[in-house]
Design a protein around this motif. Structure first.
Motif, mmCIF file in Angstrom:
data_model
loop_
_atom_site.group_PDB
_atom_site.id
_atom_site.type_symbol
_atom_site.label_atom_id
_atom_site.label_comp_id
_atom_site.label_asym_id
_atom_site.label_seq_id
_atom_site.Cartn_x
_atom_site.Cartn_y
_atom_site.Cartn_z
ATOM 1 N N LEU A 1 0.280 10.545 -2.289
ATOM 2 C CA LEU A 1 0.586 9.355 -1.499
ATOM 3 C C LEU A 1 0.476 8.112 -2.364
ATOM 4 O O LEU A 1 -0.437 7.998 -3.199
ATOM 5 N N ILE A 2 1.398 7.165 -2.146
ATOM 6 C CA ILE A 2 1.276 5.817 -2.709
ATOM 7 C C ILE A 2 1.233 4.838 -1.534
ATOM 8 O O ILE A 2 2.074 4.880 -0.649
ATOM 9 N N SER A 3 0.227 3.961 -1.538
ATOM 10 C CA SER A 3 0.151 2.938 -0.494
ATOM 11 C C SER A 3 -0.596 1.722 -1.034
ATOM 12 O O SER A 3 -0.919 1.657 -2.221
ATOM 13 N N ASP A 4 -0.877 0.759 -0.151
ATOM 14 C CA ASP A 4 -1.540 -0.481 -0.574
ATOM 15 C C ASP A 4 -2.815 -0.694 0.237
ATOM 16 O O ASP A 4 -3.893 -0.298 -0.188
ATOM 17 N N ILE A 5 -2.720 -1.302 1.422
ATOM 18 C CA ILE A 5 -3.912 -1.467 2.258
ATOM 19 C C ILE A 5 -3.738 -0.761 3.599
ATOM 20 O O ILE A 5 -4.456 -1.025 4.553
ATOM 21 N N SER A 6 -2.791 0.135 3.666
ATOM 22 C CA SER A 6 -2.461 0.818 4.909
ATOM 23 C C SER A 6 -3.555 1.810 5.314
ATOM 24 O O SER A 6 -4.326 2.314 4.482
ATOM 25 N N SER A 7 -3.579 2.134 6.609
ATOM 26 C CA SER A 7 -4.471 3.186 7.118
ATOM 27 C C SER A 7 -4.200 4.530 6.461
ATOM 28 O O SER A 7 -5.066 5.413 6.459
ATOM 29 N N THR A 8 -3.003 4.697 5.926
ATOM 30 C CA THR A 8 -2.641 5.971 5.315
ATOM 31 C C THR A 8 -3.587 6.356 4.183
ATOM 32 O O THR A 8 -3.787 7.543 3.922
ATOM 33 N N LEU A 9 -4.173 5.372 3.502
ATOM 34 C CA LEU A 9 -5.136 5.664 2.432
ATOM 35 C C LEU A 9 -6.247 6.564 2.938
ATOM 36 O O LEU A 9 -6.721 7.458 2.216
ATOM 37 N N PHE A 10 -6.695 6.329 4.158
ATOM 38 C CA PHE A 10 -7.805 7.068 4.731
ATOM 39 C C PHE A 10 -7.333 8.314 5.472
ATOM 40 O O PHE A 10 -7.997 9.356 5.420
ATOM 41 N N GLU A 11 -6.202 8.226 6.146
ATOM 42 C CA GLU A 11 -5.673 9.379 6.861
ATOM 43 C C GLU A 11 -5.365 10.526 5.893
ATOM 44 O O GLU A 11 -5.630 11.694 6.188
ATOM 45 N N TYR A 12 -4.814 10.170 4.738
ATOM 46 C CA TYR A 12 -4.363 11.182 3.776
ATOM 47 C C TYR A 12 -5.537 11.920 3.126
ATOM 48 O O TYR A 12 -5.352 12.988 2.544
#
Length: 359
Positions: free
Chosen positions: A252-263
């Motif tokens: 995963l590549i993200s910035d400050i999204s919730s996806t950082l934690f979900e992934y």
């Protein structure tokens, strides 16, 4: 039957609710309805109505926002579930059990500010957040885990599994999911490097719901559509649920999204960008932007590979995916810190609590 209303303030809140809906359906004692404020754009409302028909949910609307609220309040639902306080106090009856499953778990400070005295149960995704909110005097907390990611640990028929070939991607290549937030976003700076990146890897771009539905972020769509194709799949706006794309991606590549934690639930590499394009007022008054962010939570992140410059993307991803994933143990520990019991049963724990309250 126990009557339940899901009040979804935006379409992208819905993935948090879907596992709860499925759990309630499986128990056979609930009648389920769904609604969205009239103030929300027609596109989101159109897709929610289609989804409600497909999921056999009663879609409730009104000729105006006032009439919608009156209709919902008059129904006197046993349970009302929201993703943000929003219109909650205007639609619950005195005896409704009000539940909040907050729509995001990322790095924005709104997580702590969005509350209401009317919420009876607030579902919490981690022990860390539970302790933080409890220390602030919150008394309505229920430690459930994060309902949104339940399908990752359940029967894959519930996940609506994606297939790389159906997305015109090469199944022989590794697949990277890029999920930027809407603001402050890395997308303007990273997009120019994606075409070259896609020669080596499949790239799936999942824009935030606001990028699709708010005029101020329309340029996100324009620049993403310009590069889609030839190894780059832009998830269409009607495909609101990111969860199936987690399962088919290798990183995963993200910035400050919730996806950082979900992934974290999958313990696969996560790359976090630190570059973005601030609005003019935030270039001048930098402290205003900092106030939007949860800096304490940000400092606890030690499980991501940091990308300080967009030109790093190919080199850094290549290095990590070529058997140099040094942050594997850090993600294992972070999973325990940021997500509670990733067992696919967060929704079940919440519904159990609802039934206990309704006895």
């Amino acid at each position: 039957m126990i009557s339940v209303l899901f009040e979804t303030h935006h379409l992208y809140y819905l993935p948090n609710f879907l596992p709860i809906i499925d759990e309630m359906k499986s128990r056979g004692i609930y009648s389920l309805s769904i609604s969205i404020p009239k103030t929300i754009n027609d596109t989101e409302r159109f897709y929610l109505k289609k989804i409600s028909e497909a999921k056999n949910l009663e879609f409730l609307d009104g000729s105006s926002e006032d009439s919608r609220q009156r209709k919902l309040r008059k129904r006197k639902f046993d349970v009302v579930i929201v993703g943000v306080p929003g219109m909650l106090e205007k639609i619950v009856s005195d005896n409704s059990l009000a539940i909040m499953v907050y729509h995001g778990i990322g790095l924005k400070h709104s997580y702590y500010k969005d509350t209401s005295h009317r919420i009876n149960i607030r579902a919490i995704e981690s022990e860390m957040r539970y302790k933080e909110l409890k220390s602030q005097g919150e008394t309505n907390l229920l430690l459930t885990g994060y309902t949104k990611i339940d399908p990752l640990f359940q029967d894959h028929t519930k996940l609506n599994q994606k297939n790389l070939e159906d997305l015109n991607l090469n199944s022989q290549k590794k697949t990277i999911l890029y999920a930027p937030t809407f603001y402050p976003s890395s997308i303007e700076k990273l997009i120019p490097y994606c075409t070259e990146f896609a020669k080596k890897y499949n790239l799936i771009i999942k824009l935030h719901g606001f990028s699709w539905n708010q005029k101020r972020y329309k340029h996100h769509i324009i620049i993403a559509e310009k590069i889609s194709g030839k190894g780059i799949y832009l998830v269409p706006k009607e495909d609101y649920n990111i969860i199936p794309y987690y399962s088919i991606s290798d990183a995963l590549i993200s910035d400050i999204s919730s996806t950082l934690f979900e992934y974290l639930a999958l313990n696969r590499p996560i790359f976090q960008t630190t570059f973005f394009t601030p609005r003019l007022k935030h270039r001048i008054f930098k402290s205003r932007l900092r106030k939007r962010l949860d800096l304490d939570r940000s400092e606890k992140i030690n499980f991501t590979y940091v990308l300080d410059n967009p030109h790093q993307i190919l080199l850094e991803v290549k290095k990590v995916l070529n058997d140099n994933d040094t942050l594997f143990p850090h993600r294992e520990q972070a999973l325990k810190n940021f997500l509670y019991q990733t067992d696919g049963k967060a929704s079940s724990r919440l519904v159990d609590a609802i039934e206990d309250k309704n006895k």
